[in-house]
Design a protein around this motif. Sequence first.
Motif, short mmCIF file in Angstrom:
data_model
loop_
_atom_site.label_atom_id
_atom_site.label_comp_id
_atom_site.label_asym_id
_atom_site.label_seq_id
_atom_site.Cartn_x
_atom_site.Cartn_y
_atom_site.Cartn_z
N ALA A 27 0.85 -1.19 0.00
CA ALA A 27 0.00 0.00 0.00
C ALA A 27 0.88 1.24 0.00
O ALA A 27 1.90 1.31 0.68
N VAL A 52 -8.42 7.07 1.48
CA VAL A 52 -9.59 6.99 0.60
C VAL A 52 -10.81 7.33 1.42
O VAL A 52 -11.00 6.76 2.51
N THR A 104 -11.43 1.90 -1.92
CA THR A 104 -10.33 1.01 -2.23
C THR A 104 -10.84 -0.15 -3.09
O THR A 104 -12.02 -0.23 -3.39
N VAL A 124 -6.61 -0.04 -5.77
CA VAL A 124 -6.32 1.06 -4.86
C VAL A 124 -6.16 0.46 -3.47
O VAL A 124 -7.09 -0.15 -2.94
N VAL A 126 -4.78 0.88 0.61
CA VAL A 126 -4.50 1.80 1.73
C VAL A 126 -4.13 0.96 2.94
O VAL A 126 -4.77 -0.07 3.22
N GLY A 193 -8.38 -3.10 0.49
CA GLY A 193 -8.53 -3.10 -0.95
C GLY A 193 -7.80 -4.23 -1.64
O GLY A 193 -7.92 -4.39 -2.86
#
Length: 454
Positions: A27, A52, A104, A124, A126, A193
């Motif tokens: 991430a 996000v 995500t 995506v 995180v 994600g």
Amino acid sequence: MIVRALCLAAVLVVALAVPAGAHNVTAGADLRIAQTIAGAEVTVVIKGTSRVPGPLRIGVIAYQPVSGLPVGLEVRSVEDGRALTGTAQAAADPQYVQVRVERTGPHELKLSAGGEVAVVPFRVLVERGSMGDFLIYGGLFLAALLLVGGLLTGATARPGRAMALAAGAAAGVTVAAMVIVFEPQLPPPAPDGAAPAAATPAAGGRPYAQARVETVPARPGAGEEFTLRLDLIDGSTGRPVDDLTVHHEALAHVVVTSEDGRYFRHVHPLRTAPGRLEVRLRADRAGRYLAHAELEREDSGGQLVAAGFEIGSEAGSEIGGEAGSEVDSEVGSEVGDEVGGETSRADVAEAGGAVVPRLQPAAPVAGRPTTIELDVPAGVRPWLGMTGHLLVRSQDGAFLGHVHEMGTPGSRLRFTFSFPAPGRYLAWVQYATGDRIVTAPFTVDVTAAAEAGR
């Protein structure tokens, strides 16, 4: 009771941790994917994001002179279909376009340039807080509370309760210390994600993809633009293979050469549909050409796909008899002895004809390491994650090897390569300067071990 629960949680964190996967994406890390689009060699960079909803920055790095090449961008969430658009200008030092992502997980980036469209899947990601962090801060916080309670209890002349509270504080500190010591040895938790882990991974990983390679049109002529297409199928399910992992900053590396080696292209095809990769090419001379594609599936090993195809003397012509839309998978044929400096179109710069690298030993021996050095100008920059690339093809095209520069400082590239068998090999060194990719062709004659011992 609380202290016992913390201790039990600490033990579970250590005991039940699972090993990290071989291709876990970190991430916050940038994702770089090379693409050959609109006749240009570019690398799309998707910057990592820390939160996000939040910003996602995308840039397009050009590795050759381009004049105002706009690349249309569309970022779409696979889960909710929300899409955002923008336009990036390909440049050696690009300006990044910023879009806002709301969640995500899986997304798709659609690239549009020069009438070509590619769809790049990505996630995506995180970072999420780990159980270890909770135990560390929870244990220290509990220890502080119990320590204060113990001091207050001791001040009121209740030593028994004070000792119990002090013991609880010590236990809280012990839990925090245990996690601090052992957590660095554990894999980080999957980021928010990330793709869910398979409940029952296939024994030995996923199978190699079955590839069908063809040209469109079926019989391209000399000087005519054509599309080289790879359709990848999972032989165990019959479904398209759409789980290629990015390796060396590309979903696939495709090397196209003429039999005599005068034509050379190292390109990175576009994902135009699930399981389908395409790249546009043009060859100025009629004859037989060889295509080698390097790719890798998730939870699988690296794979090399090889095929051959014909270029006619004019559009729609045939060479050597009847030709179909699907290319011939056999690549053996006799070729000439010399390799000239002709490479590809203007997007790959020539190195001034054939070059003479330094070899150690001077007469390479099959099966033994050979060091290959080549002087380069100052200002070489990384391309595909490496300073330099060495591609080696046997004269008959049955073998293709690809290794990378060893990280030698200064204005030279150095590679180590073991030639598998005696014979003549065609070789190309590639590196990137400030505004172009340079291709330096040469040949290597390799002797057998028995001959070298005489």
